[in-house]
Design a protein around this motif. Sequence first.
Motif, PDB file in Angstrom:
ATOM      1  N   GLU A 154       1.343  43.987 -11.470  1.00  0.00           N
ATOM      2  CA  GLU A 154       0.288  44.970 -11.678  1.00  0.00           C
ATOM      3  C   GLU A 154       0.176  45.822 -10.405  1.00  0.00           C
ATOM      4  OE1 GLU A 154      -1.518  45.652 -14.226  1.00  0.00           O
ATOM      5  OE2 GLU A 154      -1.537  43.911 -15.558  1.00  0.00           O
ATOM      6  N   PRO A 155      -0.299  47.088 -10.511  1.00  0.00           N
ATOM      7  CA  PRO A 155      -0.765  47.720 -11.738  1.00  0.00           C
ATOM      8  C   PRO A 155       0.368  48.321 -12.566  1.00  0.00           C
ATOM      9  CG  PRO A 155      -1.115  49.192  -9.909  1.00  0.00           C
ATOM     10  CD  PRO A 155      -0.582  47.921  -9.324  1.00  0.00           C
TER      11      PRO A 155
ATOM     12  N   ASP B 251       5.031  47.079  -8.404  1.00  0.00           N
ATOM     13  CA  ASP B 251       4.262  47.504  -9.573  1.00  0.00           C
ATOM     14  C   ASP B 251       4.949  48.638 -10.304  1.00  0.00           C
ATOM     15  OD1 ASP B 251       3.105  50.228  -8.661  1.00  0.00           O
ATOM     16  OD2 ASP B 251       2.625  48.913  -6.972  1.00  0.00           O
TER      17      ASP B 251
ATOM     18  N   ASP C 248      -5.562  48.430 -11.204  1.00  0.00           N
ATOM     19  CA  ASP C 248      -5.512  47.541 -10.052  1.00  0.00           C
ATOM     20  C   ASP C 248      -5.170  48.388  -8.833  1.00  0.00           C
ATOM     21  OD1 ASP C 248      -4.909  45.625  -8.060  1.00  0.00           O
ATOM     22  OD2 ASP C 248      -4.349  44.163  -9.588  1.00  0.00           O
TER      23      ASP C 248
END
Length: 842
Positions: free
Chosen positions: A254-255, A293, A461
């Motif tokens: 994530e994100p 990510d 995030d």
Amino acid sequence: MTRSVPLFLLAGLLFIAAPAAAQPADALQAPSSFLQYELGTQFTPHHRVVDYVRHVAEHSPRVAVEQYGTSYEGRPLLLATISTPENLERRDAIRRANRQRTGLANGTPQDQTAIAWLSYGVHGNESVSTEAAMKTLHALADPANERTGGWLQNTVVLLDPLLNPDGRERYVQWYKQTTGADINPRPEARTHHEPWPGGRSNHYYFDLNRDWAWATQQETRHRLDVYHEWMPHVHVDFHEMGADDPYYFAPAAEPFHEDLTDWQREFQFTIGENNAAYFNENGWLYFTEEVFDLFYPGYGDTWPLFNGAIGMTYEQGGSGRAGRALLTADGDTLTLGERLAHHHTAGLSTIEATAENHEAVVREFADYYDTAQQDPPGDYAAYIVRRADNADRLAALADHLDRQRIRYGYATESGTASGRSYRSGDTESVQLRRGDLVVPAAQPKARLTKVLFEPQTTIVDSITYDITAWGLPYAYGLDAYALPNPAGVDTAGTPPASAPRTTGADRAYAYVTPWGSRADVRFAAALLQADVRLRFATEPFTVDGRSYDRGTLLIPRANNTNRLSNFDATVRRLAEAHGQPVHGVSTGFTEEGPDFGSGTVGFVEGPHVAVLAGEPTVSSQLGEVWHYFDQQIDYPATLLPSDDFEPAMLDDVDVLVLPDGYYGEWMTDARASAITDWVRGGGRLLALGGATRTIAAHDAYHLSPAADSATGEEEASLSQYSTRQRRALTGSTPGSIHRAWIDTTHPLGFGLSDPYFTLKRNDDAYAYLEDGWTVAALEAPAPVSGFMGHEAQQEVDDTLLYGTQQVGDGQVVYFVDNPLFRGFWYQGQVLFGNAVFFVGNE
């Protein structure tokens, strides 16, 4: 995918332990036979990689190769197409069918072959990937390898062995020059400490792995052209990371950007589980879902994802420090051969997983593009970009969209709509005009369109690896609106016919051309190099019934004909070559505003520009400045050697650029005094980022830190150790877009619009200038798009972004933010051009 690991693993898949048997000269050779050394025992120079790829294509019925471009230094960029002989025979049909599947070509696809692309060496000093590419190429190309032959029955593999040959050669040659007869694995050995600038970047020190969405670099543009011919279903980018790390493969961390599909995330797990099975069998350490990510769209994993592929990054511990062998922190010795084995295994495992799931891979890829056109993501149905008074900016955006294969049209009728304004952030009524650029959300590139145009990114995030905002209307400084409902907006596929580019008197008293785009800066640069003297307006004026704004270039016959016998022909030829509008006037007597001979009209003589190069500059920041002059405006700039810098080098320099960097030790008192004396004598100093911080410490420069904007001391609080990373984010500035006030009456602000949108990647905070001009300021620190920690916002509230100060007879221009970020922040390029040609000449 749950599966057992077959016993053929080492013998049939890796091909590592046993040396290749001697083969006839006309037969396909393994890399070790062709190169006359075992892969993993030394680094292979680029020309030998090229030789081997072409050898394989010549001797394997499974391989065809094409050169799709060259690097800036002239090295060939190759793409190997690998499949069964039957598939190669019909590869044009396979490619055409897949483009039909995306909607980029007309027709109904009749082929179900999966397409996987393996990319190696985008970072030149992550050097093992190209060695692994040759081994993987042979394993796929070898007609005797039945296992890989089975995969190729339903799969085409595209293999690019080296995306960044210039950076790799910089690393490989340096490594060879610093290595003795025996390998020294000790970390302190010279061979494990690359000198500036390192081999990571390309010729202009750009990080090609962050350029996919912007395509500012030659290598990227060539690659996107051939990528769009194929539009693969799976794309893997092979990298290296810190030497003490093991191996990373998908699924990613994530994100995730909200526009990734469930299938894209699920199939990353499928491939990851397949990779893990092989790594488990060999006892190799690895990790997933922690660091890399899928948010910023410029990477070699995210950009393919936004184009429908399963995009993935694979990272091997090692990089430029590892060389051929390195003693790691845990006392083990990491070898080039081990690193090669890991990349080779992961690459073949990925092809295996793709082939075994080829029907689902093709089906889901088709669904990605079907839904894009029938039910595009997001809240907006279209994006309207207003026709600019200076059409070059709109044309530059259109060129960007063309490179990305994003479809657009132009409004054919005037009308009214309602949409979110990028400038204000509010919902407003929009008065449409003929010629406004319209980008529909429903199109093949729907998700990429939404990603690049979203007025505000959605961050699930805030722990992310790169910048968090990038909206194209902000970058180009264009007035734009996101429309929930484009009803009544009629578009055509071509822009409206433009007026003649050269108008007015044939033998002009002066020629007039507007200012406000990079194309205008490039035109001015061409005129100056043709020894044409220029003037520029510091006040608005009207002549021949036409109104012109500040910054307008005046090209007078006076002061030019005594040096140019063909003045009119020169100006008109250059205007035509650059596609620039010029209007010939027969008088310097204006209807409004200063006359052309007024003392308020500025004068531009071609400046000698110098740029400090080498340590202590940040190589990527130097590269942005170098690329700006060399490629974007085509104006000469002298790169001065930082290690041999002498004040005498500035004797005939008019403009000195100090790129961002760490100048503490380099900027001795003697050097600071010499540069200051040069400025006092009439020089123009352009200081970016860290250079600004350094010169602020010297008395001649009246730049002071902003007062602490915190309202009071915060009470210490107890917190869990596991939250430390998120607590640190309160002061984080990964990269966000902010609305800034700009003084468009100052020469540094000519041709720009208020507000100015800045991409902020630091929390450097300076007070408004008292002895000088604050040209741009951050009055509202909250980002309009992207993430900035609340403590960082407090720091930058009401602070200087760009400003100028007179020092003696010279000028210093302060750039707190980077106006040339990654070569794609277009309006910053206009601002930087103002600093080079206008500031101090008014």
